[in-house]
Design a protein around this motif. Structure first.
Motif, PDB file in Angstrom:
ATOM      1  N   ARG A 147     -12.182   9.247 -61.012  1.00 33.34           N
ATOM      2  CA  ARG A 147     -11.150   8.626 -60.176  1.00 33.34           C
ATOM      3  C   ARG A 147     -11.224   7.106 -60.170  1.00 33.34           C
ATOM      4  NH1 ARG A 147     -13.794   5.893 -55.588  1.00 33.34           N
ATOM      5  NH2 ARG A 147     -13.036   6.984 -53.749  1.00 33.34           N
TER       6      ARG A 147
ATOM      7  N   TYR B  88      -0.123   3.157 -50.760  1.00 35.93           N
ATOM      8  CA  TYR B  88      -1.340   3.979 -50.729  1.00 35.93           C
ATOM      9  C   TYR B  88      -1.728   4.358 -52.155  1.00 35.93           C
ATOM     10  CZ  TYR B  88       0.160   4.455 -45.868  1.00 35.93           C
ATOM     11  OH  TYR B  88       0.566   4.197 -44.591  1.00 35.93           O
ATOM     12  N   ASP B  89      -3.014   4.543 -52.360  1.00 34.15           N
ATOM     13  CA  ASP B  89      -3.545   4.790 -53.699  1.00 34.15           C
ATOM     14  C   ASP B  89      -3.371   6.267 -54.087  1.00 34.15           C
ATOM     15  OD1 ASP B  89      -4.819   4.539 -56.097  1.00 34.15           O
ATOM     16  OD2 ASP B  89      -6.598   3.545 -55.279  1.00 34.15           O
ATOM     17  N   VAL B  90      -2.124   6.648 -54.286  1.00 28.24           N
ATOM     18  CA  VAL B  90      -1.827   8.055 -54.558  1.00 28.24           C
ATOM     19  C   VAL B  90      -2.375   8.498 -55.913  1.00 28.24           C
ATOM     20  CG1 VAL B  90       0.048   9.703 -54.949  1.00 28.24           C
ATOM     21  CG2 VAL B  90       0.188   8.092 -53.046  1.00 28.24           C
TER      22      VAL B  90
ATOM     23  N   ARG C  89      -5.135   7.900 -57.297  1.00 24.09           N
ATOM     24  CA  ARG C  89      -6.522   8.361 -57.204  1.00 24.09           C
ATOM     25  C   ARG C  89      -6.661   9.587 -56.301  1.00 24.09           C
ATOM     26  NH1 ARG C  89      -7.645   2.464 -57.821  1.00 24.09           N
ATOM     27  NH2 ARG C  89      -8.607   2.315 -59.856  1.00 24.09           N
ATOM     28  N   LEU C  90      -5.704   9.764 -55.397  1.00 24.34           N
ATOM     29  CA  LEU C  90      -5.691  10.993 -54.594  1.00 24.34           C
ATOM     30  C   LEU C  90      -5.404  12.193 -55.498  1.00 24.34           C
ATOM     31  CD1 LEU C  90      -5.584  12.310 -51.691  1.00 24.34           C
ATOM     32  CD2 LEU C  90      -3.112  12.052 -51.858  1.00 24.34           C
TER      33      LEU C  90
ATOM     34  N   GLY D 269      -8.548  14.922 -59.310  1.00 24.30           N
ATOM     35  CA  GLY D 269      -9.356  15.966 -58.689  1.00 24.30           C
ATOM     36  C   GLY D 269      -8.589  16.861 -57.739  1.00 24.30           C
ATOM     37  N   SER D 270      -7.252  16.762 -57.715  1.00 20.10           N
ATOM     38  CA  SER D 270      -6.473  17.560 -56.762  1.00 20.10           C
ATOM     39  C   SER D 270      -6.115  18.936 -57.330  1.00 20.10           C
ATOM     40  CB  SER D 270      -5.207  16.807 -56.348  1.00 20.10           C
ATOM     41  OG  SER D 270      -4.359  16.633 -57.465  1.00 20.10           O
TER      42      SER D 270
ATOM     43  N   LEU E  21      -0.945  18.918 -55.911  1.00 19.97           N
ATOM     44  CA  LEU E  21       0.001  17.934 -55.381  1.00 19.97           C
ATOM     45  C   LEU E  21       1.158  17.658 -56.334  1.00 19.97           C
ATOM     46  CD1 LEU E  21      -2.489  15.306 -53.870  1.00 19.97           C
ATOM     47  CD2 LEU E  21      -1.457  17.295 -52.763  1.00 19.97           C
TER      48      LEU E  21
ATOM     49  N   LEU F 120      -9.550  17.054 -51.365  1.00 19.05           N
ATOM     50  CA  LEU F 120      -8.817  15.917 -51.905  1.00 19.05           C
ATOM     51  C   LEU F 120      -9.582  14.628 -51.628  1.00 19.05           C
ATOM     52  CD1 LEU F 120      -5.240  16.888 -50.625  1.00 19.05           C
ATOM     53  CD2 LEU F 120      -6.065  17.044 -52.988  1.00 19.05           C
ATOM     54  N   ASP F 121      -9.383  13.645 -52.480  1.00 16.50           N
ATOM     55  CA  ASP F 121     -10.114  12.388 -52.342  1.00 16.50           C
ATOM     56  C   ASP F 121      -9.452  11.506 -51.274  1.00 16.50           C
ATOM     57  OD1 ASP F 121     -11.601  10.112 -52.633  1.00 16.50           O
ATOM     58  OD2 ASP F 121     -11.581  10.148 -54.816  1.00 16.50           O
TER      59      ASP F 121
ATOM     60  N   ALA G 186     -10.152   7.720 -51.288  1.00 18.34           N
ATOM     61  CA  ALA G 186      -9.334   6.872 -52.159  1.00 18.34           C
ATOM     62  C   ALA G 186      -8.042   6.477 -51.455  1.00 18.34           C
ATOM     63  CB  ALA G 186      -9.025   7.601 -53.466  1.00 18.34           C
ATOM     64  N   LEU G 187      -7.524   7.413 -50.686  1.00 18.49           N
ATOM     65  CA  LEU G 187      -6.281   7.146 -49.964  1.00 18.49           C
ATOM     66  C   LEU G 187      -6.526   6.139 -48.838  1.00 18.49           C
ATOM     67  CD1 LEU G 187      -3.462   8.286 -50.229  1.00 18.49           C
ATOM     68  CD2 LEU G 187      -4.085  10.069 -48.593  1.00 18.49           C
TER      69      LEU G 187
ATOM     70  N   VAL H  98      -8.956   3.783 -48.560  1.00 15.11           N
ATOM     71  CA  VAL H  98      -9.293   2.416 -48.958  1.00 15.11           C
ATOM     72  C   VAL H  98      -8.006   1.721 -49.398  1.00 15.11           C
ATOM     73  CG1 VAL H  98     -10.588   0.974 -50.558  1.00 15.11           C
ATOM     74  CG2 VAL H  98     -11.640   3.036 -49.627  1.00 15.11           C
ATOM     75  N   GLY H  99      -7.713   0.609 -48.775  1.00 14.53           N
ATOM     76  CA  GLY H  99      -6.475  -0.113 -49.085  1.00 14.53           C
ATOM     77  C   GLY H  99      -5.289   0.354 -48.265  1.00 14.53           C
TER      78      GLY H  99
ATOM     79  N   PHE I  82       5.201   7.756 -49.329  1.00 15.80           N
ATOM     80  CA  PHE I  82       4.227   6.950 -48.575  1.00 15.80           C
ATOM     81  C   PHE I  82       4.377   7.205 -47.065  1.00 15.80           C
ATOM     82  CE2 PHE I  82       4.153   3.463 -52.074  1.00 15.80           C
ATOM     83  CZ  PHE I  82       3.085   4.069 -52.696  1.00 15.80           C
TER      84      PHE I  82
END
Lengths: 349, 493
Positions: A112, A141-143, A145-146, A149-150, A154, B198-199, B202-203, B205-206, B447
């Motif tokens: 990631r 938002y950092d989608v 990277r979300l 690994g999903s 999604l 789910l990560d 990552a969501l 941060v920022g 978002f």
């Protein structure tokens, strides 16, 4: 296969509330909970879209063979720094959806960390773009990277941009006869020193440490560590990365236990193989999921039932109620009809 | 907000009274003289007094503060040191400003595991200070590192001059503990690798304080490189310097830092700090190598060869640590130096693919002529993160107006060449209109859905980072009629 056709297929499935099983090369069918739903083979949406070595970024469609990506990088002396396992005919999209990293993870970062952007088809068939092809991007938002690994829950990763790095110019592996506790000690101590350690593993009384970097750095570090040099460094680490090492054969369930790296040896019945300075402990064991997960939790970690005939205990460590609620809400945001790889990660969504 | 304004006094006292049930009087501020210091963050052109400032000291107090606000439907704006550059911590007139400044404790440094567990109000540089005796440090180093807090870094996903090699906040944070708007505890990430599910880390941060409130952070510590040296390379042409950046990376080198400054920038900082820059050069590059002495020697030699091949007219390599720090001092002091040569400056943060560097620099120079404004450039060249600084006088409405248009054109160019409107400063209130350029309505809608998953009623830092679709429609119209901005009375910087 066009994107529009894929979007339409997902839209139709959503309207029918018919689950879809997103699948690339099928190399990780074993991973997570039992896949279900109508097969949506995405391998035809393939091809490298953009690769400029001086940008350190490669962009490819989700169905592109991982081997093709690595080949293109190798031609320019570059690599995917997280050394993802293929486990067969993997695709880039499947690789990102699985989120698995290989031996170099503790030194270079996880998969990631290298995902810069994705084009995603969500559960409503909408084509969405997040992130991009640049190293730094904090807009929204950092989608992307979300999504790493999903497990396809999604959306379908239609295209992804990943950060790549130069391949180290020199690499050597040193082996040490050492029991588990002192090996854990050595791995963690060396990781805290300015040494070019790029991978570590311990199994059956031998500690393996790989040094990677410039010839000067590797040459300077090797005598400081001692040990004996392993003849075929590439083959050894590949056998861990691809699980062709003898430890991984046989029928006993394979557990992937993640713990803080300095955790003392886990006293669990069954053979173990350690990676990532001790942060990853593979276990072959028929102990109950409860026992194994409790031991992992006591150490501040978690346990994944990686390969097993019976996954009724659930592949992943259960989530606490707050996180489970967030997962369900996020799933609803991306896939309101709940049709994308349902249950693959957790039975609840 | 109309209703809130008319009821503001009684509402303020009601909220303050509820908070004082469990917070000491000194931790609940509502008189104007007490709340004034919180009216803005590092983006000082936007100011707004908060209704109430809360300064809790324990996680339990934060939990109760959030519960009170949630139950009274009061919006909450979290704040660290207030050094952010995009107005992310700009208060709301009908909201509680939640200062995390009292969370200043380092809870644990585990040298063996190479981690530190800290409270969100701990300063970025303080982490490296406590790690130093173990030969370790925390890698991300934003220019404001002596003041900015780790909680703010998590909210903004802060970078720094070394992130090409060592990553952003995202890459160096293992775990975050926090509270939802309803005060529920939330653990994201883990000290063990690859937390299940789910990560969410990552969501988070920022996420600019819009999803939850950070109460504890576990960061990764790295072994301090044995030595570091920096090359200062002079170029007689800005575009050549841009091409040299690509040449270094193409040669398989990942420098620890790779920064560029053009002549207007070097001249401004030189009179401020005396860094020893080559003032005749059209642009200079600072290329740092770190590692073992052998590695550094090898890499410096390779970089010198590439830079010479790319047309550098002069190279100077730092001879000792003092000289290395002196070379960096100018870069790190770039922003304050601009403050000395201009009444105001406007800092952009767009990021572009490296290969478009020369083209975008040229574009910015042409815009400077078009708008009649000076625009020195300093930037993280290695990762394509530009910080053009438009110099203007905010008291001159026409200059302000031209600056605004100048900045908008630059950010739109960044998007057009495949980049982003913000590399490390965040969107906040400042770049919210440009979000409409970078994202389509479906993406913005997603978002908003992500935010609702964490904060269904939109009480955490509302109005920041993600524009409403209505706002984008308005901004689109504004674009069509460029030069006839609506609501000129609204401060936009």
């Amino acid at each position: 296969m066009t994107l529009a056709a894929l979007q339409e297929e997902i839209r139709v499935a959503a309207a029918r509330a018919a689950p879809l099983r997103l699948r690339g090369g099928g190399s990780k069918d074993f991973y997570g909970n039992e896949p279900r739903g109508e097969l949506l083979d995405v391998r035809r949406y393939a091809g490298i879209v953009d690769y400029e070595p001086s940008e350190l970024v490669l962009t490819a469609r989700g169905g592109t063979a991982l081997a093709e990506v690595e080949q293109a990088l190798a031609e320019h002396g570059q690599c995917l720094p997280f050394e993802p396992p293929h486990f067969g005919a993997a695709t880039l999209g499947g690789c990102i959806a699985a989120g698995l990293s290989g031996p170099r993870r503790a030194a270079a970062g996880a998969l990631r960390d290298f995902v810069l952007g994705v084009k995603l088809i969500d559960g409503r068939g909408r084509l969405l773009e997040f992130g991009g092809r640049v190293m730094k991007n904090v807009a929204g938002y950092d989608v992307s990277r979300l999504v790493a690994g999903s497990l396809g829950t999604l959306g379908f990763i239609a295209e992804a941009s990943v950060k790549v790095l130069p391949r180290p110019s020199a690499e050597r592996t040193l082996a040490f006869e050492m029991a588990e506790a002192p090996a854990l000690d050595a791995m963690n101590r060396w990781a805290g020193e300015p040494l070019p350690v790029s991978a570590s593993a311990w199994h059956e009384g031998t500690l393996y440490v790989r040094l990677s970097g410039s010839a000067a750095a590797v040459q300077a570090a090797a005598p400081r560590l001692g040990g004996s040099e392993l003849a075929d460094t590439v083959a050894f680490w590949r056998s861990l990365r691809e699980q062709t090492h003898a430890f991984f054969s046989g029928e006993a369930p394979l557990w992937r236990i993640a713990v803080p790296s300095a955790t003392a040896p886990l006293e669990l019945g069954g053979a173990q193989l350690l990676e990532w300075n001790g942060g990853l402990r593979w276990l072959r064991s028929s102990l109950s999921a409860q026992e194994i997960r409790a031991a992992a939790e006591r150490a501040g970690g978690h346990a994944t039932l990686f390969r097993a005939r019976d996954k009724s205990a659930g592949a992943f460590t259960p989530l606490d109620p707050v996180r489970l609620r967030l997962h369900r809400e996020l799933k609803r945001a991306f896939d309101p009809a709940g049709i994308l790889n349902p249950g693959r990660m957790y039975a609840q969504f | 907000m109309g209703e809130a304004v008319s009821l503001s006094l009684s509402r303020r006292h009601e909220v303050a009274r509820a908070l004082r049930e469990f917070l000491p009087a000194r931790a609940v501020l509502f008189d104007e003289e007490d709340t004034r210091p919180y009216e803005c963050d590092g983006l000082t052109a936007y100011r707004q007094l908060p209704m109430v400032v809360a300064l809790p000291e324990t996680e339990e107090q934060v939990r109760r503060t959030l519960q009170i606000c949630s139950s009274m439907n009061v919006p909450v704006v979290p704040r660290g040191a207030g050094t952010g550059l995009s107005g992310g911590a700009l208060p709301l007139g009908d909201g509680v400003l939640l200062s995390m400044a009292k969370f200043m404790r380092v809870l644990r440094v585990d040298a063996r595991a190479r981690i530190a567990v800290v409270q969100p109000g701990v300063r970025n540089a303080a982490i490296s200070e406590v790690a130093a005796p173990h030969g370790l440090y925390y890698a991300p180093d934003p220019s404001s590192q002596i003041a900015c807090t780790i909680g703010g870094n998590v909210a903004e996903n802060s970078g720094g001059v070394h992130c090409l090699k060592y990553g952003l906040t995202l890459h160096n944070v293992l775990r975050v503990r926090g509270l939802t708007i309803d005060g529920e505890p939330l653990e994201l990430g883990s000290e063990a690798p690859d937390a299940p599910g789910l990560d969410l880390l990552a969501l988070a941060v920022g996420s600019e304080g819009m999803l939850f409130v950070v109460t504890e952070v576990t960061v990764k510590l790295l072994p301090k490189p044995q030595c570091a040296r920096v090359i200062m390379a002079s170029f007689d042409d800005v575009e050549k310097a841009g091409s040299a950046v690509a040449a270094i990376v193409a040669a398989g080198i990942i420098p620890a830092g790779l920064e560029m400054m053009d002549r207007p920038a070097t001249r401004a900082v030189e009179q401020f700090v005396g860094a020893g820059y080559d003032l005749d050069a059209a642009a200079i590059l600072l290329c740092e190598s770190d590692g073992t002495p052998a590695e550094v020697e090898d890499e410096i030699a390779r970089m010198e060869a590439v830079l010479t091949g790319a047309g550098a007219v002069r190279l100077a390599v730092s001879r000792d640590e003092a000289e290395r720090l002196r070379f960096w001092s100018g870069r790190k002091a770039a922003f304050p130096a601009m403050g000395r040569i201009s009444p105001d400056y406007y800092c952009m943060d767009g990021t572009i693919p490296r290969k478009r560097l020369a083209e975008v620099l040229h574009f910015i120079a042409e815009l400077g002529k078009k708008y009649g404004l000076r625009c020195p450039n300093v930037f993280h060249a290695g990762d394509g993160n530009l910080h053009p600084l438009i110099l203007f006088d905010a008291n001159n409405p026409d200059e302000l107006h031209r600056t605004e248009q100048f900045a908008a054109e630059v950010l739109e160019k960044c998007v057009a060449v495949g980049g982003t409107i913000t590399g490390e400063h965040g969107v906040g209130v400042e770049k919210i209109n440009q979000m409409c350029t970078q994202f389509r309505p479906d993406e913005l809608e997603l978002f908003h859905a992500v935010k609702r998953a964490f904060d269904p009623r939109g009480l955490l830092n509302p109005g920041k980072a993600v524009p409403t679709l209505a706002r984008c429609a308005e901004y689109g119209r504004m674009h069509v009629h460029r030069g006839a901005l609506q609501h000129p009375e609204l401060a936009r910087f």
